[in-house]
Design a protein around this motif. Sequence first.
Motif, PDB file in Angstrom:
ATOM      1  N   ILE B  37       0.900  -1.223  -0.030  1.00  0.00           N
ATOM      2  CA  ILE B  37       0.152   0.153   0.016  1.00  0.00           C
ATOM      3  C   ILE B  37       0.827   1.244   0.069  1.00  0.00           C
ATOM      4  N   TYR B  38       2.026   1.327   0.536  1.00  0.00           N
ATOM      5  CA  TYR B  38       2.824   2.277   0.498  1.00  0.00           C
ATOM      6  C   TYR B  38       3.554   2.706  -0.747  1.00  0.00           C
ATOM      7  N   THR B  39       3.482   1.492  -1.537  1.00  0.00           N
ATOM      8  CA  THR B  39       4.072   1.675  -2.821  1.00  0.00           C
ATOM      9  C   THR B  39       3.078   2.252  -3.618  1.00  0.00           C
ATOM     10  N   LEU B  40       1.802   2.051  -3.244  1.00  0.00           N
ATOM     11  CA  LEU B  40       0.744   2.683  -3.985  1.00  0.00           C
ATOM     12  C   LEU B  40       0.412   4.030  -3.555  1.00  0.00           C
ATOM     13  N   GLN B  48      -0.434   2.346   6.708  1.00  0.00           N
ATOM     14  CA  GLN B  48      -0.560   1.556   7.867  1.00  0.00           C
ATOM     15  C   GLN B  48      -2.211   1.576   8.155  1.00  0.00           C
ATOM     16  N   ASP B  49      -2.646   2.720   7.973  1.00  0.00           N
ATOM     17  CA  ASP B  49      -4.161   2.656   8.430  1.00  0.00           C
ATOM     18  C   ASP B  49      -4.966   1.630   7.435  1.00  0.00           C
ATOM     19  N   ALA B  50      -4.584   1.500   6.011  1.00  0.00           N
ATOM     20  CA  ALA B  50      -5.442   0.582   5.270  1.00  0.00           C
ATOM     21  C   ALA B  50      -5.144  -0.838   5.553  1.00  0.00           C
ATOM     22  N   THR B  51      -3.892  -1.007   5.948  1.00  0.00           N
ATOM     23  CA  THR B  51      -3.534  -2.235   6.271  1.00  0.00           C
ATOM     24  C   THR B  51      -4.192  -2.862   7.548  1.00  0.00           C
ATOM     25  N   GLN B  52      -3.988  -2.007   8.464  1.00  0.00           N
ATOM     26  CA  GLN B  52      -4.656  -2.531   9.745  1.00  0.00           C
ATOM     27  C   GLN B  52      -6.148  -2.521   9.669  1.00  0.00           C
ATOM     28  N   ASP B  53      -6.712  -1.629   9.028  1.00  0.00           N
ATOM     29  CA  ASP B  53      -8.137  -1.710   8.609  1.00  0.00           C
ATOM     30  C   ASP B  53      -8.558  -3.186   8.039  1.00  0.00           C
ATOM     31  N   ALA B  69      -4.825 -13.783   2.517  1.00  0.00           N
ATOM     32  CA  ALA B  69      -3.859 -12.997   2.002  1.00  0.00           C
ATOM     33  C   ALA B  69      -4.269 -12.240   0.974  1.00  0.00           C
ATOM     34  N   GLY B  70      -4.980 -12.917   0.168  1.00  0.00           N
ATOM     35  CA  GLY B  70      -5.826 -11.801  -0.953  1.00  0.00           C
ATOM     36  C   GLY B  70      -6.863 -11.034  -0.428  1.00  0.00           C
ATOM     37  N   PHE B  71      -7.450 -11.416   0.448  1.00  0.00           N
ATOM     38  CA  PHE B  71      -8.571 -10.492   1.256  1.00  0.00           C
ATOM     39  C   PHE B  71      -7.953  -9.469   1.607  1.00  0.00           C
ATOM     40  N   VAL B  72      -6.946  -9.474   2.480  1.00  0.00           N
ATOM     41  CA  VAL B  72      -6.277  -8.328   3.080  1.00  0.00           C
ATOM     42  C   VAL B  72      -5.835  -7.344   2.092  1.00  0.00           C
ATOM     43  N   ARG B  73      -5.338  -7.716   1.041  1.00  0.00           N
ATOM     44  CA  ARG B  73      -4.854  -6.958  -0.308  1.00  0.00           C
ATOM     45  C   ARG B  73      -5.981  -6.139  -0.786  1.00  0.00           C
ATOM     46  N   THR B  74      -6.998  -7.243  -1.045  1.00  0.00           N
ATOM     47  CA  THR B  74      -8.239  -6.369  -1.446  1.00  0.00           C
ATOM     48  C   THR B  74      -8.870  -5.162  -0.757  1.00  0.00           C
ATOM     49  N   VAL B  75      -9.012  -5.665   0.403  1.00  0.00           N
ATOM     50  CA  VAL B  75      -9.400  -4.487   1.292  1.00  0.00           C
ATOM     51  C   VAL B  75      -8.417  -3.294   1.328  1.00  0.00           C
ATOM     52  N   ALA B  76      -7.439  -3.559   1.625  1.00  0.00           N
ATOM     53  CA  ALA B  76      -6.665  -2.242   1.761  1.00  0.00           C
ATOM     54  C   ALA B  76      -6.384  -1.745   0.589  1.00  0.00           C
ATOM     55  N   ILE B  77      -6.486  -2.428  -0.450  1.00  0.00           N
ATOM     56  CA  ILE B  77      -6.406  -1.609  -1.991  1.00  0.00           C
ATOM     57  C   ILE B  77      -7.461  -0.765  -2.053  1.00  0.00           C
ATOM     58  N   ASN B  78      -8.653  -1.364  -1.697  1.00  0.00           N
ATOM     59  CA  ASN B  78      -9.891  -0.913  -1.910  1.00  0.00           C
ATOM     60  C   ASN B  78      -9.863   0.786  -1.064  1.00  0.00           C
ATOM     61  N   ASN B  79      -9.402   0.391   0.185  1.00  0.00           N
ATOM     62  CA  ASN B  79      -9.304   1.559   1.117  1.00  0.00           C
ATOM     63  C   ASN B  79      -8.518   2.835   0.707  1.00  0.00           C
ATOM     64  N   VAL B  80      -7.625   2.580   0.138  1.00  0.00           N
ATOM     65  CA  VAL B  80      -6.889   3.651  -0.712  1.00  0.00           C
ATOM     66  C   VAL B  80      -7.145   4.014  -2.060  1.00  0.00           C
ATOM     67  N   ASP B  82      -9.953   4.813  -3.129  1.00  0.00           N
ATOM     68  CA  ASP B  82     -10.948   5.855  -3.265  1.00  0.00           C
ATOM     69  C   ASP B  82     -10.129   7.105  -3.042  1.00  0.00           C
ATOM     70  N   GLN B  83      -9.422   6.917  -2.192  1.00  0.00           N
ATOM     71  CA  GLN B  83      -8.346   8.386  -1.686  1.00  0.00           C
ATOM     72  C   GLN B  83      -7.579   8.769  -2.980  1.00  0.00           C
ATOM     73  N   SER B  84      -6.984   7.836  -3.705  1.00  0.00           N
ATOM     74  CA  SER B  84      -6.344   8.298  -4.853  1.00  0.00           C
ATOM     75  C   SER B  84      -7.169   8.313  -6.263  1.00  0.00           C
ATOM     76  N   ARG B  85      -8.475   8.254  -5.824  1.00  0.00           N
ATOM     77  CA  ARG B  85      -9.164   8.184  -7.275  1.00  0.00           C
ATOM     78  C   ARG B  85      -9.354   9.649  -7.980  1.00  0.00           C
ATOM     79  N   HIS B  86      -9.458  10.623  -6.760  1.00  0.00           N
ATOM     80  CA  HIS B  86      -9.757  12.086  -6.978  1.00  0.00           C
ATOM     81  C   HIS B  86      -8.851  12.206  -8.174  1.00  0.00           C
ATOM     82  N   LEU B  87      -9.282  13.077  -8.876  1.00  0.00           N
ATOM     83  CA  LEU B  87      -8.645  13.632 -10.246  1.00  0.00           C
ATOM     84  C   LEU B  87      -7.650  14.494  -9.633  1.00  0.00           C
ATOM     85  N   GLN B  88      -7.747  15.417  -8.747  1.00  0.00           N
ATOM     86  CA  GLN B  88      -6.881  16.246  -8.023  1.00  0.00           C
ATOM     87  C   GLN B  88      -5.628  15.624  -7.783  1.00  0.00           C
TER      88      GLN B  88
END
Lengths: 628, 166
Positions: B37-40, B48-53, B69-80, B82-88
Amino acid sequence: MRGSDDMTMQDFEDRLSAGLERIAAEAEIPTVSAADVAGGVVNGDIGTRSLGRRNGAWLLAAAAAVIAATVGIVLVAADSTPQEVATGNEQASDLVTGQREPMTIERFALNETVADLRLTATVDSAELGEPDAIFEHQVYGIAGDDIPEPGAARVTVFRVSGPLAPPLVGDRVAVGKRNGVMESDGTVGFEEGGATIRVSASGTDTDPVELASALLIDEDGQMQPLTGLPAGYTLLGSVRSGLHSNLTRSIPIEGHAALYDGEDGRWLTVSSEPSSPNDLAALAWLSESAASAQLGNRSVVTTIDGDLRSAAWVEDGSLVRALGYKLSFDEIEQVVSATGAVDEWPDTGPTDGPRQVAEAPADTADLNGAERVLATVVPDGFALILAADNVDMGEPWYSARTYVWASETTDEPTAEDASVIMTFTGLVPPFPGEAIDIAGAPGILIDKEATNAASDLFVTHLGGTATFAGNNVPVDDLVALAGAWVESGESEPPTELTNGMVRKTFADGAGWQGYGGPSGISGTPLGTTTVYQDEADQSRVLGVASSPIDGSGGVDYVRWTFPDAVNSVDVGGQAALAFEPVPGYVAVRFTSGDRLIVVWGENLSLEELLPTAQALRPAAEDEWNLGL
Amino acid sequence: MRSVDATPPSTATAHAVAGPSFEELFRVEFPKVVRLIYTLTRSDTQAQDATQDAFTRLFERFESVTNPAGFVRTVAINNVRDQSRHLQVRTRALDAMSAASVDDPWDLDYLADALAILKPDRRAMVVLRFYERRTVPEIAEILDVAEGTVKSGLARSLDQLRSVLT
């Protein structure tokens, strides 16, 4: 200096991997153990930890996630300072399962960093040393504006753990960053863009809060992706309706649905039994100013516009809309309940009964796909109209305009009846069927749409009859145009009309130029009676417009006859249709070659007319208008 | 206060019986997911927040998740995501790249900005593929998209990255 442009793809991928690994190596790995995660969920002892900013944040996130999953923990703060709260022990889970048992409280210092956490508690305060205070459905923060006053009986809930029953009705629940309210079992409502979104997951294993969270739009007003939408729920995709062409999403949830209107940037909700996206779109359209209600055993969408109240629901896959003029919803319900299912309408109804006045084939073009049109006029100026239409047309009500007229006591609509009903539909006088003086010549308005999208005006003058048809032309303009023709003294109507109008004329009843246009109807005149048929299937008679057949040349009303009112008869071995164009007259219609022949007789029964029709049939090839 | 037991709230789970325990999984996967997630995001806080969540969510449903293992990646990626989706976010990255003096396109700051101009889904595909070296089917499962989408997304992302990194 940039890298080499001729770098091979493999080289590029290798360098990309190396770069990503270097970025990843920068990451700070926190010292969080599995027990931290698990304990944070299980025990509710977050107040005991020294939490850094990030851990505080993640605990918030974790707690929010816990709430979203409707599994969590309760911590309770009594009359404490913001930093001094109590945490529940194992008994806390009993509380949140709805048992509302007294609980033992332990006090712990709370780290300030969880300042914004606000969750919900339902706690009996008996064990808090505040026996007179009962805390229910309250949400408190532990810092900020919602800090409980010292000394006041307070309950602060941090997390909820264990197998948790859904929040109780009236409980406030966290929906993302929004506060929602548990409106009824399994339904969560929260405000969004000025509209209340209600999400229900009753009868499922799905947490409605989680479901609602999936519906959130972000701070920029953009739709959040529907990640987390539980299995079994379907994103129907884009839907369109006549008035809202930009409804972007719909999510059916146990008979409820939420749609986002991208055009207006707001959520629409419906509460019904949507069976298709178009149903939802139509219901969403209806729900603009509406509320959900129960009408008998139906979940309906209701609207109120002055004295006119309407309720809409889906029945057998069709949109049904009931309108009551000066009727309360209770009164509408009485009528609807008395009539039962649409397909089973009785001949008598709440007074003398709603009555089906027309049933047109579903594929009839001029009905815009309307499947059924039902109407009744109740005495004393009260009316109930029911129309079951194909919602695909987008304007389910207006399509039924011409056909919704009936009175309780007469077959023909009176002007008063028509006035009442057409008022409902948005029409204003003159109404279809109404005689109009055209500069002294008889005219009649044979069709009219509420929106003036199409109007037709018959005018008889100097032995000729003209139909002035207007598209998006007010009837008054048609009348003015026809008046100009009459006053011109010309026998032929004007050939060039303006403002998008088209002209269809015929002369002295001897021929018919055709009545085409978008309605898909053609007609054949019989004297001053015109048979309208389906152009696509000319064996089908859709209606008969008649003027008196007494030779007066006047036209004082139009009567429509529909296929169900037409009997099939045999004329010389050929199928023919027998109908009554106006009271006292009977007519038989059949085709010969490419001709349409109509034989009619005054004061004759069908049995008396048929032999003549049969006898005439061989010679009918070159004959038109065979008057008896 | 009672002690903390990191046993998921179920009496017997498939993982408890046949797979790694939550603790074992956490110990192995937690750092990996944080780095992913940090790389993303190149944000410790978000990572850290996304992963712990994600692990919190996993803990809640550990017994029913077949691929934790896949599940936590799916959730963590989804968590971040949306935040990086914004055009700005992407606009800022483009601005940063435009303003940067590019002596070395493989400079980490420049590379991070280049990643940031990718659409979030595609950025995740790139990182899963070229950092975690996951296969297309694995990426498709984690991102819950079709394999064809992953293939096309990776191809377009590489084209896009190549245009700014070479």
